[in-house]
Scaffold this motif. Sequence first.
Motif, PDB file in Angstrom:
ATOM      1  N   GLU A 149      -8.112   4.252   6.219  1.00  0.00           N
ATOM      2  CA  GLU A 149      -8.645   5.074   5.128  1.00  0.00           C
ATOM      3  C   GLU A 149      -7.533   5.676   4.285  1.00  0.00           C
ATOM      4  O   GLU A 149      -7.728   5.953   3.103  1.00  0.00           O
ATOM      5  CB  GLU A 149      -9.525   6.193   5.705  1.00  0.00           C
ATOM      6  N   THR A 150      -6.371   5.870   4.889  1.00  0.00           N
ATOM      7  CA  THR A 150      -5.251   6.474   4.173  1.00  0.00           C
ATOM      8  C   THR A 150      -4.430   5.452   3.392  1.00  0.00           C
ATOM      9  O   THR A 150      -3.477   5.833   2.704  1.00  0.00           O
ATOM     10  CB  THR A 150      -4.316   7.202   5.161  1.00  0.00           C
ATOM     11  N   ASP A 151      -4.770   4.167   3.477  1.00  0.00           N
ATOM     12  CA  ASP A 151      -4.024   3.123   2.761  1.00  0.00           C
ATOM     13  C   ASP A 151      -4.591   2.951   1.347  1.00  0.00           C
ATOM     14  O   ASP A 151      -5.776   2.707   1.179  1.00  0.00           O
ATOM     15  CB  ASP A 151      -4.105   1.783   3.503  1.00  0.00           C
ATOM     16  N   ILE A 152      -3.721   3.060   0.351  1.00  0.00           N
ATOM     17  CA  ILE A 152      -4.110   2.843  -1.040  1.00  0.00           C
ATOM     18  C   ILE A 152      -3.451   1.552  -1.520  1.00  0.00           C
ATOM     19  O   ILE A 152      -2.229   1.501  -1.689  1.00  0.00           O
ATOM     20  CB  ILE A 152      -3.644   4.007  -1.944  1.00  0.00           C
ATOM     21  N   PRO A 153      -4.213   0.456  -1.727  1.00  0.00           N
ATOM     22  CA  PRO A 153      -3.596  -0.777  -2.236  1.00  0.00           C
ATOM     23  C   PRO A 153      -3.030  -0.542  -3.637  1.00  0.00           C
ATOM     24  O   PRO A 153      -3.749  -0.132  -4.546  1.00  0.00           O
ATOM     25  CB  PRO A 153      -4.761  -1.774  -2.268  1.00  0.00           C
ATOM     26  N   VAL A 154      -1.742  -0.775  -3.780  1.00  0.00           N
ATOM     27  CA  VAL A 154      -1.057  -0.531  -5.053  1.00  0.00           C
ATOM     28  C   VAL A 154      -0.932  -1.820  -5.855  1.00  0.00           C
ATOM     29  O   VAL A 154      -1.233  -1.853  -7.048  1.00  0.00           O
ATOM     30  CB  VAL A 154       0.340   0.077  -4.815  1.00  0.00           C
ATOM     31  N   MET A 155      -0.482  -2.877  -5.206  1.00  0.00           N
ATOM     32  CA  MET A 155      -0.298  -4.156  -5.882  1.00  0.00           C
ATOM     33  C   MET A 155      -0.161  -5.262  -4.848  1.00  0.00           C
ATOM     34  O   MET A 155       0.078  -4.998  -3.659  1.00  0.00           O
ATOM     35  CB  MET A 155       0.948  -4.130  -6.778  1.00  0.00           C
ATOM     36  N   LEU A 156      -0.308  -6.485  -5.315  1.00  0.00           N
ATOM     37  CA  LEU A 156       0.040  -7.662  -4.533  1.00  0.00           C
ATOM     38  C   LEU A 156       1.322  -8.216  -5.124  1.00  0.00           C
ATOM     39  O   LEU A 156       1.472  -8.290  -6.341  1.00  0.00           O
ATOM     40  CB  LEU A 156      -1.059  -8.720  -4.614  1.00  0.00           C
ATOM     41  N   SER A 179       2.347  21.773  -0.671  1.00  0.00           N
ATOM     42  CA  SER A 179       1.945  21.160  -1.940  1.00  0.00           C
ATOM     43  C   SER A 179       0.966  19.998  -1.759  1.00  0.00           C
ATOM     44  O   SER A 179       0.131  19.751  -2.641  1.00  0.00           O
ATOM     45  CB  SER A 179       3.184  20.664  -2.703  1.00  0.00           C
ATOM     46  N   HIS A 180       1.045  19.297  -0.645  1.00  0.00           N
ATOM     47  CA  HIS A 180       0.245  18.082  -0.465  1.00  0.00           C
ATOM     48  C   HIS A 180      -1.029  18.286   0.353  1.00  0.00           C
ATOM     49  O   HIS A 180      -2.017  17.583   0.142  1.00  0.00           O
ATOM     50  CB  HIS A 180       1.086  16.990   0.211  1.00  0.00           C
ATOM     51  N   GLU A 181      -1.016  19.207   1.294  1.00  0.00           N
ATOM     52  CA  GLU A 181      -2.175  19.378   2.168  1.00  0.00           C
ATOM     53  C   GLU A 181      -3.398  19.789   1.359  1.00  0.00           C
ATOM     54  O   GLU A 181      -3.371  20.767   0.609  1.00  0.00           O
ATOM     55  CB  GLU A 181      -1.879  20.420   3.243  1.00  0.00           C
ATOM     56  N   GLY A 182      -4.476  19.030   1.485  1.00  0.00           N
ATOM     57  CA  GLY A 182      -5.700  19.325   0.762  1.00  0.00           C
ATOM     58  C   GLY A 182      -5.677  18.935  -0.700  1.00  0.00           C
ATOM     59  O   GLY A 182      -6.662  19.158  -1.416  1.00  0.00           O
ATOM     60  N   ASN A 183      -4.586  18.332  -1.163  1.00  0.00           N
ATOM     61  CA  ASN A 183      -4.463  17.942  -2.569  1.00  0.00           C
ATOM     62  C   ASN A 183      -4.505  16.422  -2.658  1.00  0.00           C
ATOM     63  O   ASN A 183      -3.469  15.750  -2.667  1.00  0.00           O
ATOM     64  CB  ASN A 183      -3.153  18.487  -3.151  1.00  0.00           C
ATOM     65  N   TYR A 184      -5.726  15.874  -2.739  1.00  0.00           N
ATOM     66  CA  TYR A 184      -5.883  14.417  -2.742  1.00  0.00           C
ATOM     67  C   TYR A 184      -5.209  13.779  -3.948  1.00  0.00           C
ATOM     68  O   TYR A 184      -4.586  12.722  -3.826  1.00  0.00           O
ATOM     69  CB  TYR A 184      -7.366  14.045  -2.723  1.00  0.00           C
ATOM     70  N   SER A 185      -5.332  14.405  -5.108  1.00  0.00           N
ATOM     71  CA  SER A 185      -4.754  13.823  -6.324  1.00  0.00           C
ATOM     72  C   SER A 185      -3.243  13.659  -6.187  1.00  0.00           C
ATOM     73  O   SER A 185      -2.690  12.616  -6.560  1.00  0.00           O
ATOM     74  CB  SER A 185      -5.078  14.691  -7.541  1.00  0.00           C
ATOM     75  N   LEU A 186      -2.574  14.675  -5.666  1.00  0.00           N
ATOM     76  CA  LEU A 186      -1.125  14.588  -5.497  1.00  0.00           C
ATOM     77  C   LEU A 186      -0.771  13.536  -4.455  1.00  0.00           C
ATOM     78  O   LEU A 186       0.165  12.751  -4.639  1.00  0.00           O
ATOM     79  CB  LEU A 186      -0.552  15.948  -5.099  1.00  0.00           C
ATOM     80  N   GLN A 187      -1.512  13.502  -3.364  1.00  0.00           N
ATOM     81  CA  GLN A 187      -1.254  12.498  -2.323  1.00  0.00           C
ATOM     82  C   GLN A 187      -1.410  11.090  -2.889  1.00  0.00           C
ATOM     83  O   GLN A 187      -0.598  10.202  -2.601  1.00  0.00           O
ATOM     84  CB  GLN A 187      -2.198  12.693  -1.141  1.00  0.00           C
ATOM     85  N   CYS A 234       0.838  -1.192   0.000  1.00  0.00           N
ATOM     86  CA  CYS A 234       0.000   0.000   0.000  1.00  0.00           C
ATOM     87  C   CYS A 234       0.876   1.248   0.000  1.00  0.00           C
ATOM     88  O   CYS A 234       1.945   1.273   0.626  1.00  0.00           O
ATOM     89  CB  CYS A 234      -0.888   0.045   1.244  1.00  0.00           C
ATOM     90  N   GLY A 235       0.416   2.255  -0.707  1.00  0.00           N
ATOM     91  CA  GLY A 235       0.938   3.595  -0.515  1.00  0.00           C
ATOM     92  C   GLY A 235       0.018   4.293   0.463  1.00  0.00           C
ATOM     93  O   GLY A 235      -1.164   3.923   0.583  1.00  0.00           O
ATOM     94  N   THR A 236       0.519   5.283   1.157  1.00  0.00           N
ATOM     95  CA  THR A 236      -0.305   5.943   2.162  1.00  0.00           C
ATOM     96  C   THR A 236      -0.525   7.406   1.821  1.00  0.00           C
ATOM     97  O   THR A 236       0.383   8.107   1.378  1.00  0.00           O
ATOM     98  CB  THR A 236       0.322   5.832   3.563  1.00  0.00           C
ATOM     99  N   LEU A 237      -1.756   7.857   2.019  1.00  0.00           N
ATOM    100  CA  LEU A 237      -2.094   9.269   1.871  1.00  0.00           C
ATOM    101  C   LEU A 237      -1.592  10.045   3.088  1.00  0.00           C
ATOM    102  O   LEU A 237      -1.271   9.463   4.121  1.00  0.00           O
ATOM    103  CB  LEU A 237      -3.612   9.431   1.746  1.00  0.00           C
ATOM    104  N   LYS A 238      -1.520  11.341   2.966  1.00  0.00           N
ATOM    105  CA  LYS A 238      -1.108  12.236   4.055  1.00  0.00           C
ATOM    106  C   LYS A 238       0.283  11.911   4.569  1.00  0.00           C
ATOM    107  O   LYS A 238       0.591  12.110   5.748  1.00  0.00           O
ATOM    108  CB  LYS A 238      -2.126  12.203   5.202  1.00  0.00           C
ATOM    109  N   GLY A 239       1.140  11.401   3.664  1.00  0.00           N
ATOM    110  CA  GLY A 239       2.502  11.079   4.080  1.00  0.00           C
ATOM    111  C   GLY A 239       3.269  12.288   4.563  1.00  0.00           C
ATOM    112  O   GLY A 239       4.174  12.161   5.400  1.00  0.00           O
TER     113      GLY A 239
END
Length: 205
Positions: free
Chosen positions: A172-179, A119-127, A82-87
Amino acid sequence: MKDMITQLIETRASVGRYDANKKLSDAQLKELLRLATLSPSVYNMQNWKFIVVSSEEAKQKLHPIAFNQPQILDASATVIICGTLKGYQQLPKQLSPVVEANIMSQEIADGWVEMATNSHEGNYSLQRDEALRSGSLAGMTMMLAAHGMGIASGAMTGFDPGQLHAEFELEETDIPVMLVTLGYPAKQSWPQKPRQPMEDVTMFV
């Protein structure tokens, strides 16, 4: 004579069929995870998370989420990357050891934190973009490291991310990238498939 890194890249092949009777040790899995954490990430955010699926119970849970693909059951382990949002929120913590090692000054670290936050705060697409980039880099590092250790691997994107979130209680901040499946290949596994010529996908400007 080619160097080791070149040989690894030129010979590594994705594996979809594993010998279910051959298992990786905990020490091997931990070393692969350690090496994956050495991957690059923007601002050194290290915005990734790994869930190691190795027990039979966990494999049975993951199997239908991955559309019943057999390698989930046959591989010694599958790592949910997983990649994580709000890193950016963890950046002061991640940069503290860098400052302590005198790699950069506290002033520069503070500047990085400010730039990343702006640059990242409030920018979901970039996160999300950064989460996918970091997770992908970590996955590739893990697979090359596995090949160097004589371990087969395969990247999988065929899974239901919603079910994965629910069944493995991801944040909620975990984005599954790959297995990434890991183990020892079955005899019928393919070698590396031919790739497009470099000239067909490259432009020098």
